[in-house]
Motif scaffolding. Structure first.
Motif, mmCIF file in Angstrom:
data_model
loop_
_atom_site.group_PDB
_atom_site.id
_atom_site.type_symbol
_atom_site.label_atom_id
_atom_site.label_comp_id
_atom_site.label_asym_id
_atom_site.label_seq_id
_atom_site.Cartn_x
_atom_site.Cartn_y
_atom_site.Cartn_z
ATOM 1 N N UNK A 102 0.826 -1.205 0.000
ATOM 2 C CA UNK A 102 0.000 0.000 0.000
ATOM 3 C C UNK A 102 0.863 1.259 0.000
ATOM 4 N N UNK A 103 1.971 1.241 0.740
ATOM 5 C CA UNK A 103 2.874 2.390 0.773
ATOM 6 C C UNK A 103 3.515 2.612 -0.595
ATOM 7 N N UNK A 104 3.925 1.519 -1.256
ATOM 8 C CA UNK A 104 4.513 1.653 -2.591
ATOM 9 C C UNK A 104 3.493 2.194 -3.584
ATOM 10 N N UNK A 105 2.272 1.697 -3.492
ATOM 11 C CA UNK A 105 1.225 2.142 -4.426
ATOM 12 C C UNK A 105 0.897 3.616 -4.218
ATOM 13 N N UNK A 106 0.866 4.064 -2.966
ATOM 14 C CA UNK A 106 0.571 5.471 -2.688
ATOM 15 C C UNK A 106 1.670 6.374 -3.254
ATOM 16 N N UNK A 107 2.914 5.977 -3.113
ATOM 17 C CA UNK A 107 4.016 6.756 -3.681
ATOM 18 C C UNK A 107 3.917 6.796 -5.199
ATOM 19 N N UNK A 108 3.623 5.637 -5.810
ATOM 20 C CA UNK A 108 3.527 5.580 -7.271
ATOM 21 C C UNK A 108 2.377 6.432 -7.780
ATOM 22 N N UNK A 109 1.272 6.427 -7.057
ATOM 23 C CA UNK A 109 0.106 7.193 -7.488
ATOM 24 C C UNK A 109 0.362 8.688 -7.499
ATOM 25 N N UNK A 110 1.323 9.128 -6.684
ATOM 26 C CA UNK A 110 1.650 10.548 -6.604
ATOM 27 C C UNK A 110 2.960 10.891 -7.297
ATOM 28 N N UNK A 111 3.457 9.967 -8.124
ATOM 29 C CA UNK A 111 4.685 10.220 -8.869
ATOM 30 C C UNK A 111 5.915 10.317 -8.007
ATOM 31 N N UNK A 112 5.919 9.631 -6.854
ATOM 32 C CA UNK A 112 7.057 9.733 -5.925
ATOM 33 C C UNK A 112 7.744 8.389 -5.690
ATOM 34 N N UNK A 113 7.446 7.382 -6.504
ATOM 35 C CA UNK A 113 8.025 6.055 -6.295
ATOM 36 C C UNK A 113 9.539 6.072 -6.430
ATOM 37 N N UNK A 114 10.080 7.006 -7.231
ATOM 38 C CA UNK A 114 11.528 7.067 -7.432
ATOM 39 C C UNK A 114 12.281 7.456 -6.168
ATOM 40 N N UNK A 115 11.553 8.010 -5.189
ATOM 41 C CA UNK A 115 12.203 8.425 -3.949
ATOM 42 C C UNK A 115 12.475 7.255 -3.013
ATOM 43 N N UNK A 116 11.906 6.095 -3.329
ATOM 44 C CA UNK A 116 12.112 4.913 -2.507
ATOM 45 C C UNK A 116 12.902 3.905 -3.324
ATOM 46 N N UNK A 117 14.192 3.759 -2.998
ATOM 47 C CA UNK A 117 15.070 2.927 -3.830
ATOM 48 C C UNK A 117 15.428 1.610 -3.185
ATOM 49 N N UNK A 118 14.950 1.368 -1.966
ATOM 50 C CA UNK A 118 15.390 0.184 -1.252
ATOM 51 C C UNK A 118 14.692 -1.080 -1.692
ATOM 52 N N UNK A 119 15.236 -2.178 -1.230
ATOM 53 C CA UNK A 119 14.676 -3.498 -1.473
ATOM 54 C C UNK A 119 15.002 -4.361 -0.272
ATOM 55 N N UNK A 120 14.243 -5.444 -0.076
ATOM 56 C CA UNK A 120 14.541 -6.303 1.064
ATOM 57 C C UNK A 120 15.982 -6.766 1.041
ATOM 58 N N UNK A 121 16.604 -6.804 2.225
ATOM 59 C CA UNK A 121 18.009 -7.209 2.315
ATOM 60 C C UNK A 121 18.143 -8.513 3.074
#
Length: 562
Positions: free
Chosen positions: A543-562
């Motif tokens: 849901x957090x990823x989708x909310x960022x993508x919906x507002x054109x801000x997904x590029x600000x989150x670059x992490x992935x599970x480690x």
């Protein structure tokens, strides 16, 4: 405003300081069960200086050292100073392309290493031919060294401006940069630190901080060189080994960086911990609670200072320094807090009735504005050098604020700004508050992207051994902190098993920021204002990823599970 000056002898070089120790029988180095006099250290350095001069080729006379803290490291540091060469401390925690890039960048003619570290170079293009990589635990090296005259002297012309060290920055805010340090600056630091710390010939200074970093050399070895005292060396930092080492060596002084004190304090306490020879520890970036607890437990004084490998700004605590403050400049210099956008001086901070910062616009960049400083730049990095030297001033890249009495306070690195609901603030004041909570060993605060605009506050905490994170107790703690700003409460709390640190024990927030909540550690969050903290689920992450993508801000989150 009270200050304390730099007892510097004009024109003095590190080679001059070593020459004064050439016939000194006093112990100069203790390592494990090994013991070397100053005369033996200088003689060992001369042999290696002769070898380096024999192997010298056209181009920068740079000698890379890829070792843990060992006598050989010190001997090559001495050799470079005597031969007019430059010691390049290579970070042994770097790997692969990053390690190769570091070495290529600094134009090493030789690399001094051992069999264990030599394997790190396998398959890498370092720009140094294999035959010019000398392994100190191999017969070839011993044969080369034995061929040198033990009293050989270099005919190099050494001046105060002669480069002596290339010290990589910690990399806590970006790619490491190689800071140039000349012989004169190092000799000045030796004189200054001797007086600043009150160290003398009878002192034993214990160092477990990495020798490729300026703290080990300038805050610990340099004053021993100037005073003729004894340097006690450990190959690498060990929290459990600290007190046994202090007792074994009879150490009267120790240095630290970053969170080292916190990890020492996390070892089991014993009733006789204060039964030791330690008189003083000195370093930077320890938490306030650790600075209070360490003297109680180990029966010594703690002295904090602010400085960097670059050198132009030094701030230290004097009697009367307010709790939490860095202190005052250590020389008659024009040091100020400036707005990095306008270059104008920020207003002095105003504290509310509970110690809260009332005017966040008081936070700006720490800058030295007079012309009396020495900054020799970053090697082969004119853009980074220019970023530090704007308008003829030295811009530190660190965030600070200043109170009405003139005392400076640390507010974070240059990228430690957060903007929540249009309010700007820095991370360090929030970290100082969260670190008060019982059971918290180390804390890092950093911004993560809000779905719509600006940031949200995220905290990573490492707990003391045996402690567990209790969200209700955490909420109660936050509610009780009267100096916690209204926008400062973390929306996300990540509980880490071990905080990411640089090799010098400073917080490394880069992986934390990159991963945000996209990690395998437990992350607690507050889905909406006023709601209780609960564990983040995979559904929440989606849901957090989708909310960022919906507002054109997904590029600000670059992490992935480690």
């Amino acid at each position: 405003m009270p200050t304390y000056g730099w007892p510097v002898t004009a024109g003095l070089t590190t080679a001059d300081l070593l020459a004064a120790r050439a016939d000194d029988p006093h112990p100069g180095l203790l390592f494990a069960d090994q013991r070397y006099s100053w005369a033996e250290i200088v003689a060992a350095g001369r042999r290696r200086a002769a070898l380096a001069s024999e192997l010298r080729r056209p181009g920068p006379f740079h000698i890379g050292v890829l070792l843990d803290n060992t006598p050989e490291y010190l001997f090559w540091l001495v050799a470079s100073a005597l031969a007019g060469a430059v010691t390049v401390g290579i970070n042994p925690t770097r790997r692969g392309a990053q390690l190769a890039g570091d070495i290529r960048h600094v134009d090493c003619q030789l690399i001094i290493t051992d069999g264990a570290h030599r394997r790190l170079l396998d398959g890498l293009d370092t720009g140094v031919p294999a035959e010019r990589v000398l392994e100190v635990d191999r017969d070839r090296y011993r044969t080369l060294l034995a061929a040198q005259d033990g009293l050989a002297r270099s005919d190099a012309r050494i001046e105060p401006a002669t480069p002596m060290l290339l010290m990589f920055t910690s990399g806590s805010t970006g790619a490491p940069k190689a800071v140039v340090c000349g012989q004169g600056r190092f000799a000045a630091a030796a004189g200054y630190m001797t007086g600043r710390l009150g160290l003398g010939r009878d002192d034993v200074a214990y160092n477990a901080m990495p020798m490729f970093h300026g703290n080990a050399l300038m805050a610990c070895w340099a004053p021993m060189l100037a005073s003729g005292g004894t340097w006690a060396l450990r190959d690498r930092f060990s929290a459990s080994g600290f007190l046994p080492d202090v007792r074994r060596f009879g150490a009267t002084f120790a240095n630290y960086v970053g969170r080292a004190l916190a990890y020492i304090l996390a070892t089991p306490e014993r009733p006789d911990d204060a039964d030791n020879s330690l008189r003083l520890v000195y370093g930077t970036e320890a938490a306030d609670k650790d600075l209070a607890e360490f003297p109680r437990r180990f029966g010594c004084e703690c002295l904090e200072g602010y400085g960097s490998s670059e050198g132009p700004i030094a701030i230290g605590k004097l009697p009367g320094t307010p709790p939490g403050a860095l202190g005052l400049p250590t020389s008659e210099s024009d040091v100020a807090v400036l707005d990095p956008e306008t270059g104008s001086e920020c207003p002095r901070v105003r504290f509310g009735p509970h110690g809260e910062i009332v005017n966040p616009e008081a936070i700006g960049e720490l800058v030295r504005r007079d012309s009396g400083f020495v900054f020799e730049g970053y090697y082969r990095n004119p853009a980074a050098t220019a970023e530090r030297l704007r308008n003829g001033w030295y811009w530190s890249g660190d965030l600070t604020y200043r109170d009405e009495a003139g005392y400076f306070y640390f507010a974070g690195r240059g990228n430690d700004w957060l903007r929540v609901d249009s309010e700007n603030f820095a991370a360090a004041p929030v970290e100082h508050i969260l670190a008060r909570q019982p059971g918290v060993l180390v804390v890092a605060v950093f911004p993560v992207p809000d779905a719509h605009t600006g940031d949200q506050v995220m905290a990573a905490v490492e707990l003391e051994p045996g402690a567990r994170f209790d969200p209700e107790a955490f909420e109660a703690f936050l509610a009780a902190q009267s100096d916690l700003g209204t926008k400062w409460s973390p929306r996300f709390v990540r509980v880490v098993a071990r905080m990411p640190l640089t090799p010098t024990n400073k917080l490394d927030k880069k992986p934390l920021r990159a991963q945000a909540w996209e990690c395998t550690d437990p992350v607690w969050w507050r889905p909406a204002p006023g709601e209780a903290l609960r564990l983040v689920t995979e559904q929440d992450r989606s849901a957090l990823r989708e909310a960022l993508a919906a507002n054109g801000r997904a590029h600000l989150l670059s992490g992935a599970p480690s």
